[in-house]
Scaffold this motif. Structure first.
Motif, PDB file in Angstrom:
ATOM      1  N   GLY A  84       0.850  -1.185   0.000  1.00  9.35           N
ATOM      2  CA  GLY A  84       0.000   0.000   0.000  1.00  9.35           C
ATOM      3  C   GLY A  84       0.883   1.231   0.000  1.00  9.35           C
ATOM      4  O   GLY A  84       1.907   1.281  -0.678  1.00  9.35           O
ATOM      5  N   GLN A  85       0.509   2.200   0.789  1.00  3.54           N
ATOM      6  CA  GLN A  85       1.321   3.409   0.888  1.00  3.54           C
ATOM      7  C   GLN A  85       2.477   3.234   1.878  1.00  3.54           C
ATOM      8  O   GLN A  85       3.506   3.872   1.752  1.00  3.54           O
ATOM      9  N   PHE A  86       2.294   2.343   2.859  1.00  2.00           N
ATOM     10  CA  PHE A  86       3.275   2.144   3.915  1.00  2.00           C
ATOM     11  C   PHE A  86       3.654   0.672   4.001  1.00  2.00           C
ATOM     12  O   PHE A  86       2.930  -0.198   3.530  1.00  2.00           O
ATOM     13  N   SER A  91       9.504   9.355   0.995  1.00  2.00           N
ATOM     14  CA  SER A  91       9.297   8.258   0.059  1.00  2.00           C
ATOM     15  C   SER A  91      10.060   7.029   0.536  1.00  2.00           C
ATOM     16  O   SER A  91      11.124   7.139   1.154  1.00  2.00           O
ATOM     17  N   TYR A  92       9.496   5.861   0.225  1.00  2.00           N
ATOM     18  CA  TYR A  92      10.174   4.613   0.545  1.00  2.00           C
ATOM     19  C   TYR A  92      10.968   4.082  -0.643  1.00  2.00           C
ATOM     20  O   TYR A  92      11.514   2.989  -0.583  1.00  2.00           O
TER      21      TYR A  92
END
Length: 114
Positions: free
Chosen positions: A37-39, A59-60
């Protein structure tokens, strides 16, 4: 008779490989995929607002496709297996975290590892 023996050997080897994937070993190499997902839900990377406070981009992407080594395997009281990960090249995640903890089973099932 030969056919049954062959099928038995194939089934046993498939079961052995499936069981071997469930138990992490110290020194095993993994590759971090992008979050589902986002995380990241099962890897304890810092939240994006913490990265911004440290002067990083929210950002990852810098950790995606990184190769990591299992440094330690920990079994908690509830029976879940956690692993402590460090980067293969020895550098730090986001230039300030040397090791992260992850729920191994849930992270593999969600696709966070390759």
């Amino acid at each position: 008779m030969m056919k049954k023996t062959f099928l038995l050997v194939v089934c046993l080897s498939v079961c052995w490989f499936a069981q071997a994937q469930d138990s992490p070993k110290i020194g095993e190499l993994l590759r971090i995929n992008g979050p589902s997902g986002q995380f990241y839900n099962h890897v304890s990377f810092p939240q994006l607002n913490i990265l911004v406070k440290r002067g990083k981009i929210a950002s990852y992407k810098p950790v995606c496709r990184n190769e990591v080594v299992i440094d330690e395997v920990v079994t908690k009281n509830n029976g879940e297996t956690y692993v402590v990960l460090k980067k293969k090249d020895g550098s730090k995640f986001f230039d300030f975290i040397s090791k992260v903890e992850a729920n191994y089973t849930k992270a593999v099932d969600s696709g966070n590892y390759l």
